[in-house]
Motif scaffolding. Sequence first.
Motif, PDB file in Angstrom:
ATOM      1  N   PHE A 115      -0.103 -35.251  15.109  1.00  0.00           N
ATOM      2  CA  PHE A 115       1.111 -35.624  14.388  1.00  0.00           C
ATOM      3  C   PHE A 115       1.373 -34.616  13.262  1.00  0.00           C
ATOM      4  N   ASN A 116       1.143 -33.368  13.564  1.00  0.00           N
ATOM      5  CA  ASN A 116       1.256 -32.319  12.563  1.00  0.00           C
ATOM      6  C   ASN A 116       2.259 -31.279  13.049  1.00  0.00           C
ATOM      7  N   SER A 117       2.583 -30.360  12.190  1.00  0.00           N
ATOM      8  CA  SER A 117       3.482 -29.257  12.568  1.00  0.00           C
ATOM      9  C   SER A 117       4.814 -29.779  13.100  1.00  0.00           C
ATOM     10  N   TYR A 118       5.522 -30.485  12.250  1.00  0.00           N
ATOM     11  CA  TYR A 118       6.810 -31.065  12.619  1.00  0.00           C
ATOM     12  C   TYR A 118       7.915 -30.012  12.658  1.00  0.00           C
ATOM     13  N   THR A 119       8.785 -30.165  13.639  1.00  0.00           N
ATOM     14  CA  THR A 119      10.055 -29.443  13.653  1.00  0.00           C
ATOM     15  C   THR A 119      11.167 -30.472  13.496  1.00  0.00           C
ATOM     16  N   SER A 176       6.389 -35.915   3.273  1.00  0.00           N
ATOM     17  CA  SER A 176       5.612 -36.962   3.933  1.00  0.00           C
ATOM     18  C   SER A 176       4.989 -36.496   5.245  1.00  0.00           C
ATOM     19  N   VAL A 177       5.561 -35.451   5.842  1.00  0.00           N
ATOM     20  CA  VAL A 177       4.985 -34.833   7.042  1.00  0.00           C
ATOM     21  C   VAL A 177       4.971 -33.323   6.836  1.00  0.00           C
ATOM     22  N   ASN A 178       4.164 -32.649   7.637  1.00  0.00           N
ATOM     23  CA  ASN A 178       4.039 -31.191   7.509  1.00  0.00           C
ATOM     24  C   ASN A 178       5.138 -30.493   8.306  1.00  0.00           C
ATOM     25  N   VAL A 179       6.252 -30.214   7.656  1.00  0.00           N
ATOM     26  CA  VAL A 179       7.391 -29.569   8.317  1.00  0.00           C
ATOM     27  C   VAL A 179       7.178 -28.058   8.338  1.00  0.00           C
ATOM     28  N   VAL A 180       7.182 -27.494   9.542  1.00  0.00           N
ATOM     29  CA  VAL A 180       6.995 -26.042   9.672  1.00  0.00           C
ATOM     30  C   VAL A 180       8.237 -25.346  10.236  1.00  0.00           C
ATOM     31  N   ASN A 181       9.111 -26.118  10.884  1.00  0.00           N
ATOM     32  CA  ASN A 181      10.323 -25.539  11.468  1.00  0.00           C
ATOM     33  C   ASN A 181      11.523 -26.447  11.218  1.00  0.00           C
ATOM     34  N   TYR A 182      12.670 -25.833  11.112  1.00  0.00           N
ATOM     35  CA  TYR A 182      13.928 -26.571  11.009  1.00  0.00           C
ATOM     36  C   TYR A 182      14.915 -25.923  11.963  1.00  0.00           C
TER      37      TYR A 182
END
Length: 378
Positions: A115-119, A176-182
Amino acid sequence: MTVERYFNELLNEKNFDYEELANLLNINYSTMKTLLYRPGNILTLNMLNKFSKALNEKQNIILYKSIADRSTSRICSDGALYHICQKYCQGFGIDIGIHLNNYSFCGSYYKKRSFNSYTLVDDWHMLEIEYWNSHFYKITPFSFSESIHNDTFISKESYVTSVLYYGIRKAESIASVNVVNYSIICDNDEIYNELHAFLPKKSAIKINIIKNEVPNKLRFDHYVETDDVDFTYICSLNRFAIKSKLLSDPESIPMDLWICGLKTVLLLKDYLNYDYAFTKIVEEDYYSFLTEEERMSLSQKSRFILYVERKIKRLNGEVSQNYKLNRYFYNITGVIASTVSFGHLNLGIFKSLLSELKPYIDFYEQYYKEKLEFPILY
């Protein structure tokens, strides 16, 4: 979101019942019922593989069809949904229509288990509306146009930059989460090139500009149908026409309301119940608008359409002020409401309907000094 609509389409297309469809997919009947009625259920990769082999269709297309409905269209664009479905079929976990830190996004995808590295995924048009609503005033999607922001910003470049950086800032603010991409999905080459030109040289997360790849027949405007929320809105407009004293005298009603109402009826010509429409809308002037030959030789549908077209032309003419109208305005709104209820309108037609009805919607809101909860049309 459920897969019920997708299953029903398959049953109609294949002329199957549920047991036959279960046999085609090589699953038992109880599994079929579980898939059908569990809200928010997303088909597993294993199930998508079964569908893909049985139907000879790509997994991401099947997933898209099983999720795309009117409720989904209110929280996610077709381009964003299509992109997220592709990622799901590549092994990512996904969410559709999420809220983080009081911000909305079309969705997200992430590495399963960790549940890591959110886009985070947004749609450019939805981002424009969100930006405008948060900085200026709430605006309905169909009335959003370049002319509005041209009056506010010194150039299109400054407007595009403002919206883009608004999106980037909201994505970067999520802790709240690890956002790495948008990722921002856009519809055409012009916006795609403009956004690339204005991307920051450095940012805390990676920014991706992605073109909408949805096949035209699967765009929400063509694929998604109206629901009870849309119908309730149209019913509110119809009730106003029935109860309002302002609309009780046909001759006191502004001519632009008659015209927009009749144009809306014409817009629905492929969905109308013509027996009902004839009874409610056609007046004694029917015999002056159509020749005897036309009345004798044309079909009911053709006669009705010709009558309404000629009536609109008359109401637009110079002598319209002396033209006597005997029907009540709620006859027109009643035909529109009944058609929306039974016509299975696609979202594109519904958008056009509301756009055509805008003079009447404005009249309603001016009378009540407040706005109805307008249907989300993204």
